[in-house]
Design an enzyme around this catalytic site. Sequence first.
Site, PDB file in Angstrom:
ATOM      1  N   HIS A   3       0.873  -1.180   0.000  1.00 18.21           N
ATOM      2  CA  HIS A   3       0.000   0.000   0.000  1.00 18.21           C
ATOM      3  C   HIS A   3       0.904   1.222   0.000  1.00 18.21           C
ATOM      4  CE1 HIS A   3      -3.506  -2.494   1.025  1.00 18.21           C
ATOM      5  NE2 HIS A   3      -2.605  -3.225   1.646  1.00 18.21           N
ATOM      6  N   HIS A  54      -8.060 -10.678  -0.818  1.00 17.58           N
ATOM      7  CA  HIS A  54      -8.021 -10.571   0.639  1.00 17.58           C
ATOM      8  C   HIS A  54      -9.011 -11.627   1.134  1.00 17.58           C
ATOM      9  CE1 HIS A  54      -7.753  -8.388   4.599  1.00 17.58           C
ATOM     10  NE2 HIS A  54      -8.771  -9.210   4.780  1.00 17.58           N
ATOM     11  N   HIS A 105      -1.476 -12.251   1.676  1.00 21.19           N
ATOM     12  CA  HIS A 105      -1.105 -12.217   3.103  1.00 21.19           C
ATOM     13  C   HIS A 105      -1.736 -13.346   3.909  1.00 21.19           C
ATOM     14  CE1 HIS A 105      -4.944 -10.159   3.241  1.00 21.19           C
ATOM     15  NE2 HIS A 105      -4.484  -8.945   3.063  1.00 21.19           N
TER      16      HIS A 105
HETATM   17  N1  LIG Z   1      -3.337  -5.229   6.006  1.00 25.36           N
HETATM   18  C1  LIG Z   1      -3.908  -4.291   6.718  1.00 25.36           C
HETATM   19  O1  LIG Z   1      -4.053  -4.461   7.932  1.00 25.36           O
HETATM   20  N2  LIG Z   1      -4.332  -3.133   6.183  1.00 25.36           N
HETATM   21  C2  LIG Z   1      -4.355  -2.786   4.790  1.00 25.36           C
HETATM   22  C3  LIG Z   1      -5.456  -3.433   4.038  1.00 25.36           C
HETATM   23  C4  LIG Z   1      -5.255  -4.898   3.741  1.00 25.36           C
HETATM   24  O2  LIG Z   1      -4.269  -5.287   3.093  1.00 25.36           O
HETATM   25  O3  LIG Z   1      -6.087  -5.718   4.126  1.00 25.36           O
HETATM   26  C5  LIG Z   1      -4.472  -1.261   4.673  1.00 25.36           C
HETATM   27  O4  LIG Z   1      -4.738  -0.763   3.575  1.00 25.36           O
HETATM   28  O5  LIG Z   1      -4.268  -0.569   5.688  1.00 25.36           O
HETATM   29 ZN   LIG Z   2      -2.778  -5.160   2.003  1.00 26.34          ZN
HETATM   30 ZN   LIG Z   3      -5.779  -7.324   2.794  1.00 24.78          ZN
END
Ligand SMILES: NC(=O)N[C@@H](CC(=O)O)C(=O)O
Ligand SMILES: [Zn+2]
Ligand SMILES: [Zn+2]
Length: 349
Positions: A19, A140, A178
């Site tokens: 991100h 996801h 993930h």
């Molecule tokens: N992984 C996270 O906890 N947050 C991610 C979103 C995501 O990848 O699910 C985000 O955009 O903040």
């Molecule tokens: Zn993510």
């Molecule tokens: Zn995610």
Amino acid sequence: MTATPQVLKIRRPDDWHIHLRDDHMLSTVLPFTSEVFGRAIVMPNLTPPVTTVADAIAYRDRIMAALPAGHNFTPLLTCYLTDSLDPEEIARGFGQGVFTAAKLYPANATTNSQHGVSDVKKIYPVLERMQKIGMPLLIHGEVTHNHVDIFDREARFIDEVMDPVRRQFPELKIVFEHITTKEAAQYVLSGNQYLGATITPQHLMFNRNHMLVGGVRPHLFCLPVLKRNIHQEALREVIASGADRFFLGTDSAPHTKGRKESSCGCAGCFNAPLALSAYATVFEELNALQHFEAFCSLNGPRFYGLPLNKDFIELSRIPVTQPEEIVLGHESIVPFLAGQTLAWKVTSY
Ligand SMILES: NC(=O)N[C@@H](CC(=O)O)C(=O)O
Ligand SMILES: [Zn+2]
Ligand SMILES: [Zn+2]
């Protein structure tokens, strides 16, 4: 007995899940990734999300404008799937090389997923088209029903969504993003060449005890949430085995310190700084450094059908300390492993 290596020379790695955000957050976080990684799959969960080819081109331009001089980095853009997305738009973006993949967020599963997909069947025409053109689907993987415990949401997703989708579209390339559970690791292992997975540093280094025993540590809170130790162990085992459909995806997800240390804190670990050092630490702990390069630099491009990066980088056995905070205007971001020292430093890139 083999001598402990002092230098790890690997082909330049890519980050298959990141991100980068936007505006001043983008310009602050991007250099940590772009100085080391050749490419990154950039997540589309901005506000508003990246749902059109035009959005993606504009976002790519903003990323390129924020790139420090001398960094040789290619952002790979993704399309945020919604209930109403037109398969034509997806196909056009993929055909033009603007979208590398499309991202499925179940509605309300995670940060900025409120525009996500309410029922996967609604996007079957899109998935059909993606299968046909060979465009990867990134997922996801968590169900969102209120009655399903947050720790069970990933495992439940496999039976309720992932497996039905794979049966319906057996040649659709899917990345289970993930992954955090032994169920997901086993499911991906038992799959075929159309199924891969990314694994983050935090899910390899920690389990929910680290986050919750002796006080809540908001900077370890991310989604899917850290699970119990047997799941952490399963993820570590799978990378130590050298299984070749698992690859590096940091899920680096920065939020300001204020938004993390809050009565309702945001999910996401900002692990871009020292991400590679963190992964190297894990592979060394597992006596699996022989599989480090494949995880970082080979398995991802092979799965995506993209060329390997041509150049190499080096990590050296030199202690490197993570800063406590990274300044962001008049705020700050607390990075993953803040204040901690790791044994492997990226010394040549
Ligand atoms: N992984 C996270 O906890 N947050 C991610 C979103 C995501 O990848 O699910 C985000 O955009 O903040
Ligand atoms: Zn993510
Ligand atoms: Zn995610």
